[in-house]
Design an enzyme around this catalytic site. Sequence first.
Site, mmCIF file in Angstrom:
data_model
loop_
_atom_site.group_PDB
_atom_site.id
_atom_site.type_symbol
_atom_site.label_atom_id
_atom_site.label_comp_id
_atom_site.label_asym_id
_atom_site.label_seq_id
_atom_site.Cartn_x
_atom_site.Cartn_y
_atom_site.Cartn_z
ATOM 1 N N LYS A 154 0.971 -1.111 0.055
ATOM 2 C CA LYS A 154 0.133 -0.050 0.014
ATOM 3 C C LYS A 154 0.771 1.308 -0.067
ATOM 4 O O LYS A 154 1.340 1.608 0.986
ATOM 5 C CB LYS A 154 -1.028 -0.040 1.325
ATOM 6 C CG LYS A 154 -2.118 0.473 1.026
ATOM 7 C CD LYS A 154 -2.263 2.182 1.114
ATOM 8 C CE LYS A 154 -1.836 3.039 1.911
ATOM 9 N NZ LYS A 154 -1.608 4.395 2.038
ATOM 10 N N THR A 197 4.960 8.060 13.828
ATOM 11 C CA THR A 197 4.848 7.190 15.190
ATOM 12 C C THR A 197 3.508 7.225 15.502
ATOM 13 O O THR A 197 2.731 5.959 15.965
ATOM 14 C CB THR A 197 5.566 7.735 16.045
ATOM 15 O OG1 THR A 197 6.943 7.834 15.837
ATOM 16 C CG2 THR A 197 5.384 7.430 17.683
ATOM 17 N N GLU A 198 2.796 8.240 15.212
ATOM 18 C CA GLU A 198 1.134 8.296 15.401
ATOM 19 C C GLU A 198 0.332 7.106 14.791
ATOM 20 O O GLU A 198 -0.055 6.369 15.352
ATOM 21 C CB GLU A 198 0.920 9.551 15.159
ATOM 22 C CG GLU A 198 -0.580 10.052 15.193
ATOM 23 C CD GLU A 198 -1.093 11.435 14.404
ATOM 24 O OE1 GLU A 198 0.005 11.893 13.808
ATOM 25 O OE2 GLU A 198 -2.103 11.491 14.474
ATOM 26 N N GLY A 205 1.915 4.539 13.505
ATOM 27 C CA GLY A 205 2.424 3.353 13.928
ATOM 28 C C GLY A 205 1.669 2.685 15.053
ATOM 29 O O GLY A 205 1.306 1.601 15.150
ATOM 30 N N GLU A 262 9.004 0.902 11.140
ATOM 31 C CA GLU A 262 10.100 2.238 11.143
ATOM 32 C C GLU A 262 9.305 3.514 11.113
ATOM 33 O O GLU A 262 8.748 3.918 10.391
ATOM 34 C CB GLU A 262 10.891 2.142 9.715
ATOM 35 C CG GLU A 262 11.385 0.509 9.483
ATOM 36 C CD GLU A 262 12.805 0.372 10.214
ATOM 37 O OE1 GLU A 262 13.020 1.536 10.967
ATOM 38 O OE2 GLU A 262 13.287 -0.548 10.304
ATOM 39 N N CYS A 316 13.776 10.455 7.853
ATOM 40 C CA CYS A 316 13.546 9.861 9.337
ATOM 41 C C CYS A 316 14.886 9.955 9.906
ATOM 42 O O CYS A 316 14.840 10.164 11.103
ATOM 43 C CB CYS A 316 12.893 8.529 9.144
ATOM 44 S SG CYS A 316 13.881 7.316 8.289
ATOM 45 N N GLU A 335 9.335 15.872 16.220
ATOM 46 C CA GLU A 335 9.838 15.524 14.838
ATOM 47 C C GLU A 335 8.996 16.907 13.777
ATOM 48 O O GLU A 335 7.986 16.619 13.628
ATOM 49 C CB GLU A 335 9.494 14.284 14.378
ATOM 50 C CG GLU A 335 10.173 13.849 12.775
ATOM 51 C CD GLU A 335 9.681 12.606 12.242
ATOM 52 O OE1 GLU A 335 8.569 12.384 12.470
ATOM 53 O OE2 GLU A 335 10.407 11.898 11.686
HETATM 54 P P1 NAD Z 1 2.114 8.725 7.685
HETATM 55 O O1 NAD Z 1 2.260 7.690 8.866
HETATM 56 O O2 NAD Z 1 1.112 9.488 7.865
HETATM 57 O O3 NAD Z 1 1.836 7.626 6.555
HETATM 58 C C1 NAD Z 1 2.455 6.517 6.187
HETATM 59 C C2 NAD Z 1 1.604 5.384 5.561
HETATM 60 O O4 NAD Z 1 0.758 4.988 6.275
HETATM 61 C C3 NAD Z 1 0.936 5.997 4.310
HETATM 62 O O5 NAD Z 1 1.035 4.907 3.216
HETATM 63 C C4 NAD Z 1 -0.557 6.118 4.755
HETATM 64 O O6 NAD Z 1 -1.523 6.295 3.731
HETATM 65 C C5 NAD Z 1 -0.574 5.059 5.716
HETATM 66 N N1 NAD Z 1 -1.644 5.314 6.905
HETATM 67 C C6 NAD Z 1 -1.985 6.566 7.465
HETATM 68 N N2 NAD Z 1 -3.037 6.327 8.405
HETATM 69 C C7 NAD Z 1 -3.073 4.819 8.452
HETATM 70 C C8 NAD Z 1 -3.882 4.078 9.194
HETATM 71 N N3 NAD Z 1 -4.663 4.589 10.109
HETATM 72 N N4 NAD Z 1 -3.714 2.488 9.171
HETATM 73 C C9 NAD Z 1 -2.768 2.251 8.163
HETATM 74 N N5 NAD Z 1 -2.087 3.152 7.494
HETATM 75 C C10 NAD Z 1 -2.211 4.364 7.540
HETATM 76 O O7 NAD Z 1 3.726 9.045 7.230
HETATM 77 P P2 NAD Z 1 4.297 10.074 6.155
HETATM 78 O O8 NAD Z 1 3.643 11.442 6.660
HETATM 79 O O9 NAD Z 1 3.771 9.224 5.074
HETATM 80 O O10 NAD Z 1 5.758 9.769 6.544
HETATM 81 C C11 NAD Z 1 6.312 10.653 7.207
HETATM 82 C C12 NAD Z 1 6.515 9.758 8.645
HETATM 83 O O11 NAD Z 1 7.190 8.794 8.213
HETATM 84 C C13 NAD Z 1 7.522 10.573 9.420
HETATM 85 O O12 NAD Z 1 7.156 10.541 10.894
HETATM 86 C C14 NAD Z 1 9.092 9.980 9.393
HETATM 87 O O13 NAD Z 1 10.144 10.133 10.324
HETATM 88 C C15 NAD Z 1 8.475 8.514 9.140
HETATM 89 N N6 NAD Z 1 9.486 7.841 8.482
HETATM 90 C C16 NAD Z 1 10.187 6.782 9.003
HETATM 91 C C17 NAD Z 1 11.121 6.105 8.362
HETATM 92 C C18 NAD Z 1 12.003 4.973 8.874
HETATM 93 O O14 NAD Z 1 12.512 4.090 8.359
HETATM 94 N N7 NAD Z 1 11.976 5.018 10.292
HETATM 95 C C19 NAD Z 1 11.353 6.311 6.965
HETATM 96 C C20 NAD Z 1 10.629 7.081 6.429
HETATM 97 C C21 NAD Z 1 9.605 7.890 6.998
#
Ligand code: NAD
Length: 501
Positions: free
Chosen positions: A197, A252-253, A255, A272, A306, A403
Amino acid sequence: MSNNQQITISDEVKEFLKSNHKLLINGEWTPSSSNEKIEVFDPATEQLLTEVDSGNAADIDAAVAAARKALTGEWSKITSHDRARMLDRLADDIEANFSALSEIEVLDNGMPLELAQYSIAGHGTTLLRYFASWANKLHGQTIPVSPAGAINGESLTYTRKEPIGVVGAIIPWNSPLIFAILKLGPALAAGCTVILKPAELTPISALFLGHLIQKSGIPKGVVNIVTGYGETAGQALSEHPGVDKITFTGSTEVGKKIVEASIGNLKKVTLELGGKNPVVIFPDADLEKAIPGAARACFFLQGQNCMAGTRLFVHEDIYQVVIAGIKEMAEAFTIGHGLISGNDFGPLISKTQKERVMSYIDLGREEGAELLTGGNSYGDQGHFVQPTIFSNVNGDMRIAKEEIFGPVLCAQSFSSQDLEQIASEANDTPYGLSGSVWSQDISVAHKMAMLIDAGQVSINCHAAVDPAIPFGGNKQSGWGREFGAEGLEAYLKTKATTVIF
Ligand code: NAD
């Protein structure tokens, strides 16, 4: 001030953008059951690039059914050597389509072309080939045992490494193609099947990849790609009882929501998540390397990374010179569309992200940090924000702990010789993903690296990435590790079989 530069898009990419982007389910491009679409925009121009289908719970259901069937079908009979060959073939095809994929990544995400090219050639295909080479080296152990009823020496246990099953892979927008590959590589090497996804903001390169997967010989249903929103498709995937594991990269939220959604069938979960990573520069550091290293650590991908080193701790003896050097670099970035040669600093991904970053910049001013450079949005179109540096930040400020995920460096000096004291300040966030230490004193460098509470610490460089380096977060930066042997292990389960002769 204008960033309204003309860009040229290749005919191949124009054609691809014009095509009808459906969902890849059971090897077929299938329209979403809702018939709803997601509009995808170029973050540098705010122009509509294309529309993709918006998958919902019913589409996830169909994709999970296809992946479950494929798990025990032809895929499970294919030799591990052939699995490796298929992944290598996919890497060949990515290389053959390198130019189109790089262009798509720039249009979709906003990153500079050179970075897209480097990330695809330098990381993407290397990553896939690395995991391809693991596919035929998965084996268990033979263990002498003495269970009740066995004569000593007449019993043994052997273990087998089996694929963990059907994997739901949910990825973010900040490096869309690399994250797709990072999830698919180890999952497929392990013999799993996948529902990918992509992020709703950047789904295009994953769909292009889907066409290459169809040509790679990987059987139908092994890789399914469902574009859709997080709250619908992502949530349905995390909750689905037919999914054995979720591998998630994102905030994280979200996650935490994924963990809650996974409880129903106690899915295995790899997370992650976010980071707020310290860069610690000691007075004996080689500043020729440390200054550009710290600037890149923060401003790479406009801070939407990240592992971004957004919290800078510099010894007071060299603070002014380091800050002046980073400021000079920040002001020298050429801001603009990633497809224009020479531009090395792109837009943020969306209006929402830009507003979020700008609100943190306002907060930094309110909290009393000193704005050294930047602090404004840039240009008359696109979601650009200037590289921004706050000095005299202290650990109580929210900009130092939360962050921001944008180009905002929070710098502070330290005077202490006490490494534990420095580390306790460097560790004072809910995150623990990455960090770096800059010193020529090997004793100081290694001790400090040990004290930083993060899954990955680099010495005299920042955020070292290689397929063999385990990567993942401590504290609220995640669960588990990706990359390397541990990354592969996360897609395997051990079965112990015991025999009494
Ligand atoms: P996000 O958490 O908003 O979205 C990530 C993915 O999760 C998207 O595909 C989104 O559609 C999906 N998603 C959103 N709500 C969901 C739910 N309720 N259930 C299941 N899936 C859902 O993150 P983002 O804004 O796309 O990315 C930025 C964040 O990602 C930052 O916090 C960044 O630090 C983190 N990040 C971490 C790493 C790592 O390897 N640790 C790498 C890249 C980004």
